[in-house]
Design an enzyme around this catalytic site. Sequence first.
Site, PDB file in Angstrom:
ATOM      1  N   LEU A  77       0.829  -1.216   0.000  1.00  0.00           N
ATOM      2  CA  LEU A  77       0.000   0.000   0.000  1.00  0.00           C
ATOM      3  C   LEU A  77       0.857   1.258   0.000  1.00  0.00           C
ATOM      4  O   LEU A  77       0.607   2.203  -0.762  1.00  0.00           O
ATOM      5  CB  LEU A  77      -0.914   0.025   1.230  1.00  0.00           C
ATOM      6  CG  LEU A  77      -2.159  -0.849   1.238  1.00  0.00           C
ATOM      7  CD1 LEU A  77      -2.835  -0.760   2.606  1.00  0.00           C
ATOM      8  CD2 LEU A  77      -3.123  -0.454   0.139  1.00  0.00           C
ATOM      9  N   VAL A  78       1.865   1.294   0.860  1.00  0.00           N
ATOM     10  CA  VAL A  78       2.629   2.534   1.036  1.00  0.00           C
ATOM     11  C   VAL A  78       3.575   2.813  -0.125  1.00  0.00           C
ATOM     12  O   VAL A  78       4.249   3.840  -0.139  1.00  0.00           O
ATOM     13  CB  VAL A  78       3.401   2.535   2.381  1.00  0.00           C
ATOM     14  CG1 VAL A  78       2.436   2.433   3.540  1.00  0.00           C
ATOM     15  CG2 VAL A  78       4.441   1.416   2.441  1.00  0.00           C
ATOM     16  N   ARG A  79       3.611   1.934  -1.122  1.00  0.00           N
ATOM     17  CA  ARG A  79       4.395   2.228  -2.321  1.00  0.00           C
ATOM     18  C   ARG A  79       3.691   3.231  -3.222  1.00  0.00           C
ATOM     19  O   ARG A  79       4.293   3.751  -4.161  1.00  0.00           O
ATOM     20  CB  ARG A  79       4.677   0.933  -3.095  1.00  0.00           C
ATOM     21  CG  ARG A  79       5.645   0.023  -2.360  1.00  0.00           C
ATOM     22  CD  ARG A  79       5.911  -1.250  -3.112  1.00  0.00           C
ATOM     23  NE  ARG A  79       6.737  -2.138  -2.297  1.00  0.00           N
ATOM     24  CZ  ARG A  79       6.822  -3.439  -2.480  1.00  0.00           C
ATOM     25  NH1 ARG A  79       6.140  -4.017  -3.446  1.00  0.00           N
ATOM     26  NH2 ARG A  79       7.592  -4.182  -1.710  1.00  0.00           N
ATOM     27  N   ARG A  81       2.911   6.575  -3.765  1.00  0.00           N
ATOM     28  CA  ARG A  81       3.551   7.739  -3.166  1.00  0.00           C
ATOM     29  C   ARG A  81       2.637   8.958  -3.074  1.00  0.00           C
ATOM     30  O   ARG A  81       2.837   9.816  -2.235  1.00  0.00           O
ATOM     31  CB  ARG A  81       4.821   8.089  -3.944  1.00  0.00           C
ATOM     32  CG  ARG A  81       5.921   7.063  -3.729  1.00  0.00           C
ATOM     33  CD  ARG A  81       7.123   7.334  -4.632  1.00  0.00           C
ATOM     34  NE  ARG A  81       8.221   6.445  -4.310  1.00  0.00           N
ATOM     35  CZ  ARG A  81       8.309   5.185  -4.726  1.00  0.00           C
ATOM     36  NH1 ARG A  81       7.357   4.673  -5.470  1.00  0.00           N
ATOM     37  NH2 ARG A  81       9.344   4.429  -4.403  1.00  0.00           N
ATOM     38  N   GLN A  87      -0.189   4.503  10.268  1.00  0.00           N
ATOM     39  CA  GLN A  87      -0.281   3.058  10.501  1.00  0.00           C
ATOM     40  C   GLN A  87       0.012   2.727  11.952  1.00  0.00           C
ATOM     41  O   GLN A  87       0.865   3.358  12.592  1.00  0.00           O
ATOM     42  CB  GLN A  87       0.707   2.316   9.593  1.00  0.00           C
ATOM     43  CG  GLN A  87       0.642   0.800   9.719  1.00  0.00           C
ATOM     44  CD  GLN A  87       1.501   0.086   8.694  1.00  0.00           C
ATOM     45  OE1 GLN A  87       2.265   0.712   7.957  1.00  0.00           O
ATOM     46  NE2 GLN A  87       1.383  -1.219   8.637  1.00  0.00           N
ATOM     47  N   SER A  89       1.664   1.065  15.027  1.00  0.00           N
ATOM     48  CA  SER A  89       3.090   0.802  15.191  1.00  0.00           C
ATOM     49  C   SER A  89       3.341  -0.445  16.030  1.00  0.00           C
ATOM     50  O   SER A  89       2.805  -0.585  17.127  1.00  0.00           O
ATOM     51  CB  SER A  89       3.758   2.002  15.867  1.00  0.00           C
ATOM     52  OG  SER A  89       5.090   1.696  16.221  1.00  0.00           O
ATOM     53  N   ARG A  91       6.294  -0.936  17.069  1.00  0.00           N
ATOM     54  CA  ARG A  91       7.334  -0.488  18.003  1.00  0.00           C
ATOM     55  C   ARG A  91       6.725  -0.074  19.329  1.00  0.00           C
ATOM     56  O   ARG A  91       7.267  -0.349  20.394  1.00  0.00           O
ATOM     57  CB  ARG A  91       8.101   0.710  17.427  1.00  0.00           C
ATOM     58  CG  ARG A  91       9.099   0.369  16.359  1.00  0.00           C
ATOM     59  CD  ARG A  91       9.991   1.571  16.089  1.00  0.00           C
ATOM     60  NE  ARG A  91      10.862   1.847  17.230  1.00  0.00           N
ATOM     61  CZ  ARG A  91      11.543   2.982  17.403  1.00  0.00           C
ATOM     62  NH1 ARG A  91      11.440   3.950  16.524  1.00  0.00           N
ATOM     63  NH2 ARG A  91      12.314   3.138  18.457  1.00  0.00           N
ATOM     64  N   ASN A 158      -6.167  11.449  -3.514  1.00  0.00           N
ATOM     65  CA  ASN A 158      -7.141  12.109  -4.383  1.00  0.00           C
ATOM     66  C   ASN A 158      -7.708  11.096  -5.369  1.00  0.00           C
ATOM     67  O   ASN A 158      -7.197   9.991  -5.516  1.00  0.00           O
ATOM     68  CB  ASN A 158      -6.518  13.338  -5.076  1.00  0.00           C
ATOM     69  CG  ASN A 158      -5.410  12.972  -6.045  1.00  0.00           C
ATOM     70  OD1 ASN A 158      -5.592  12.173  -6.956  1.00  0.00           O
ATOM     71  ND2 ASN A 158      -4.237  13.580  -5.858  1.00  0.00           N
ATOM     72  N   ARG A 169      -4.078  -2.495  -8.696  1.00  0.00           N
ATOM     73  CA  ARG A 169      -4.286  -3.463  -7.617  1.00  0.00           C
ATOM     74  C   ARG A 169      -5.492  -4.379  -7.806  1.00  0.00           C
ATOM     75  O   ARG A 169      -5.669  -5.323  -7.036  1.00  0.00           O
ATOM     76  CB  ARG A 169      -4.385  -2.723  -6.282  1.00  0.00           C
ATOM     77  CG  ARG A 169      -3.143  -1.909  -5.953  1.00  0.00           C
ATOM     78  CD  ARG A 169      -1.881  -2.728  -6.034  1.00  0.00           C
ATOM     79  NE  ARG A 169      -0.716  -1.981  -5.537  1.00  0.00           N
ATOM     80  CZ  ARG A 169       0.483  -2.498  -5.358  1.00  0.00           C
ATOM     81  NH1 ARG A 169       0.700  -3.779  -5.635  1.00  0.00           N
ATOM     82  NH2 ARG A 169       1.481  -1.760  -4.901  1.00  0.00           N
TER      83      ARG A 169
END
Length: 201
Positions: A77-79, A81, A87, A89, A91, A158, A169
């Site tokens: 998804l994050v490709r 741009r 998202q 985390s 961490r 957009n 996709r």
Amino acid sequence: MKIVPHSVTLLHSTPDPERVIERAGRVCWKSEDRITETSHVAFIRMLLDPSRKHESVLEHASAGFLIQTDRGISHELVRHRIASYSQSSTRYCRFKDEITVIKPSTLAEYGPSYDGWEEACLRAETCYNTMTGFGEQPEIARSVLPTCLATEVVMTANFREWRHFLNLRLAPSAHPDMRVVAGLIRDQLVELAPTVFEEFK
């Protein structure tokens, strides 16, 4: 361990997006006087006509979705741009006792492949709990978590970018689970802006 499906929720969108697109686009031709209750349909079809392809006007409308998917699909998804992302985390979020995973859409719910997948997820959960139980921080313990770990991503783009996303996709060459997510997004975009996304119905 908890198993959940892919899901998509519309969080926000441009109000009355197709009329916004028409109003913005008519500035180019100074034809605002031709706006009627239904003129946006023909106008948007004109913008999308292959001989014209004046799709920059679609950028005046946007939509944002809360997407529940797995970590592997989130990396795809994050490709894209020309979009904005937030998202959950691994961490900073600690899983308490159980992890949540998403079963691959093409994996049968029985048989040796499913048994192997389930066992691997359960072992990852046990290892994660063992590590955090001994004081490891979530950012270290996450290294044992599976790619199918569920995650939430808010993605805003957009309409021009959403059309680009759907073209890529929903294609047969896309990952099966990405096609599931893209299909859920498509269904809501078609309802939100039926003329802009009518070729994806």
